[in-house]
Design a protein around this motif. Structure first.
Motif, PDB file in Angstrom:
ATOM      1  N   ILE A 138       0.844  -1.197   0.000  1.00 20.90           N
ATOM      2  CA  ILE A 138       0.000   0.000   0.000  1.00 20.90           C
ATOM      3  C   ILE A 138       0.876   1.243   0.000  1.00 20.90           C
ATOM      4  O   ILE A 138       2.014   1.221   0.466  1.00 20.90           O
ATOM      5  CB  ILE A 138      -0.964   0.030   1.218  1.00 20.90           C
ATOM      6  N   CYS A 139       0.331   2.331  -0.521  1.00 24.83           N
ATOM      7  CA  CYS A 139       1.059   3.602  -0.578  1.00 24.83           C
ATOM      8  C   CYS A 139       1.232   4.125   0.840  1.00 24.83           C
ATOM      9  O   CYS A 139       0.278   4.180   1.616  1.00 24.83           O
ATOM     10  CB  CYS A 139       0.271   4.586  -1.436  1.00 24.83           C
ATOM     11  N   LYS A 140       2.452   4.488   1.200  1.00 24.68           N
ATOM     12  CA  LYS A 140       2.734   4.972   2.556  1.00 24.68           C
ATOM     13  C   LYS A 140       2.141   6.361   2.777  1.00 24.68           C
ATOM     14  O   LYS A 140       1.990   6.813   3.894  1.00 24.68           O
ATOM     15  CB  LYS A 140       4.246   5.043   2.785  1.00 24.68           C
ATOM     16  N   VAL A 141       1.825   7.029   1.692  1.00 26.04           N
ATOM     17  CA  VAL A 141       1.302   8.402   1.803  1.00 26.04           C
ATOM     18  C   VAL A 141      -0.215   8.411   1.922  1.00 26.04           C
ATOM     19  O   VAL A 141      -0.773   8.966   2.864  1.00 26.04           O
ATOM     20  CB  VAL A 141       1.763   9.260   0.599  1.00 26.04           C
ATOM     21  N   CYS A 142      -0.920   7.743   0.969  1.00 21.41           N
ATOM     22  CA  CYS A 142      -2.383   7.838   0.961  1.00 21.41           C
ATOM     23  C   CYS A 142      -3.072   6.534   1.339  1.00 21.41           C
ATOM     24  O   CYS A 142      -4.279   6.502   1.536  1.00 21.41           O
ATOM     25  CB  CYS A 142      -2.883   8.313  -0.404  1.00 21.41           C
ATOM     26  N   GLY A 143      -2.316   5.428   1.444  1.00 17.33           N
ATOM     27  CA  GLY A 143      -2.909   4.159   1.861  1.00 17.33           C
ATOM     28  C   GLY A 143      -3.586   3.385   0.743  1.00 17.33           C
ATOM     29  O   GLY A 143      -4.221   2.373   0.996  1.00 17.33           O
ATOM     30  N   GLU A 150      -1.548   2.825  -9.700  1.00 15.71           N
ATOM     31  CA  GLU A 150      -0.672   3.847  -9.120  1.00 15.71           C
ATOM     32  C   GLU A 150      -1.523   5.044  -8.668  1.00 15.71           C
ATOM     33  O   GLU A 150      -2.424   5.483  -9.375  1.00 15.71           O
ATOM     34  CB  GLU A 150       0.357   4.266 -10.183  1.00 15.71           C
ATOM     35  N   CYS A 151      -1.266   5.527  -7.442  1.00 15.83           N
ATOM     36  CA  CYS A 151      -2.080   6.615  -6.896  1.00 15.83           C
ATOM     37  C   CYS A 151      -1.492   7.985  -7.238  1.00 15.83           C
ATOM     38  O   CYS A 151      -2.169   9.003  -7.122  1.00 15.83           O
ATOM     39  CB  CYS A 151      -2.199   6.466  -5.395  1.00 15.83           C
ATOM     40  N   GLY A 152      -0.212   7.994  -7.630  1.00 18.44           N
ATOM     41  CA  GLY A 152       0.395   9.253  -8.047  1.00 18.44           C
ATOM     42  C   GLY A 152       1.088  10.018  -6.935  1.00 18.44           C
ATOM     43  O   GLY A 152       1.545  11.139  -7.149  1.00 18.44           O
ATOM     44  N   CYS A 153       1.177   9.420  -5.732  1.00 14.34           N
ATOM     45  CA  CYS A 153       1.853  10.113  -4.635  1.00 14.34           C
ATOM     46  C   CYS A 153       3.368  10.097  -4.826  1.00 14.34           C
ATOM     47  O   CYS A 153       3.904   9.199  -5.467  1.00 14.34           O
ATOM     48  CB  CYS A 153       1.552   9.433  -3.306  1.00 14.34           C
ATOM     49  N   ASP A 154       4.050  11.064  -4.226  1.00 16.52           N
ATOM     50  CA  ASP A 154       5.513  11.070  -4.236  1.00 16.52           C
ATOM     51  C   ASP A 154       5.972  10.271  -3.033  1.00 16.52           C
ATOM     52  O   ASP A 154       5.807  10.693  -1.900  1.00 16.52           O
ATOM     53  CB  ASP A 154       6.021  12.519  -4.155  1.00 16.52           C
ATOM     54  N   ARG A 155       6.505   9.067  -3.290  1.00 15.25           N
ATOM     55  CA  ARG A 155       6.926   8.205  -2.181  1.00 15.25           C
ATOM     56  C   ARG A 155       8.447   8.105  -2.121  1.00 15.25           C
ATOM     57  O   ARG A 155       8.992   7.136  -1.626  1.00 15.25           O
ATOM     58  CB  ARG A 155       6.312   6.811  -2.333  1.00 15.25           C
ATOM     59  N   THR A 156       9.138   9.098  -2.605  1.00 12.55           N
ATOM     60  CA  THR A 156      10.598   9.095  -2.567  1.00 12.55           C
ATOM     61  C   THR A 156      11.027   8.958  -1.107  1.00 12.55           C
ATOM     62  O   THR A 156      10.614   9.754  -0.268  1.00 12.55           O
ATOM     63  CB  THR A 156      11.142  10.414  -3.147  1.00 12.55           C
TER      64      THR A 156
HETATM   65 ZN   LIG Z   1      -0.688   7.315  -2.577  1.00 13.86          ZN
END
Ligand SMILES: [Zn+2]
Ligand SMILES: [Zn+2]
Length: 175
Positions: A138-143, A150-156
């Motif tokens: 899961i995306c660490k930013v938006c879950g 792909e949710c498009g968050c910046d997960r750098t």
């Molecule tokens: Zn996200």
């Protein structure tokens, strides 16, 4: 479910065979309850080996609904088990306890079938659960579940040491 081992022991060469349904609806592991999605009947066989010894054979299969380690999606995990134990009633309960671990499910001559099954499930409990080998998690930013797109968050990933330098840099810019 409790079965008396003394019954099989009263008959020379006696064999006691039965199928049980394992009643619990959930399995507790490390303080968390997980539901069973399927349970096959548990086969139990008790054989009188003579000299106050019995052999207990247990066989069955349960399917647990476990969350994927990366994305938490429910995964059906089958845990088959097949085991046998020999119990010697000619020695004292203390001596048996010393070299066998069945004291959790044998009390006197009573065999606690549920506790025996429970121990086997515990032994077969998976260390790792993945919905698929290459689960993206899961995306660490938006879950968002990244397997669904792909949710498009910046997960750098930021190196904590770098973030200190970045803060200094940002402060410098503000001046
Ligand atoms: Zn996200
Ligand atoms: Zn997953």
């Amino acid at each position: 479910m409790t079965v008396s081992l003394s019954e099989a022991m009263q008959v020379a060469g006696g064999v006691f065979e039965e199928e049980f349904s394992y009643e619990p609806e959930e399995f507790c592991y490390a303080g968390v309850m997980y539901p069973f999605s399927e349970k096959k009947p548990v086969k139990l066989r008790i054989t009188n080996l003579g000299d106050r010894k019995v052999k207990i054979e247990l066989e069955g299969e349960v399917t647990l609904s476990l969350p994927c380690d990366r994305c938490l999606r429910e995964v059906a995990v089958s845990i088959p088990f097949q085991t046998e134990r020999e119990v010697d009633f000619s020695v004292s309960e203390e001596e048996r306890a010393a070299d066998l671990d069945e004291t959790n499910f044998i009390n006197g001559y009573d065999l606690d079938v549920d506790a025996f099954v429970c121990e086997e499930i515990l032994l077969g409990f998976p260390m790792k659960v993945l919905c698929q080998e290459d689960c993206k998690g899961i995306c660490k930013v938006c879950g968002a579940n990244l397997n669904e797109g792909e949710c498009g968050c910046d997960r750098t990933e930021l190196d904590p040491r770098m973030s200190v330098i970045r803060d200094i840099f940002n402060n410098f810019k503000e001046v």
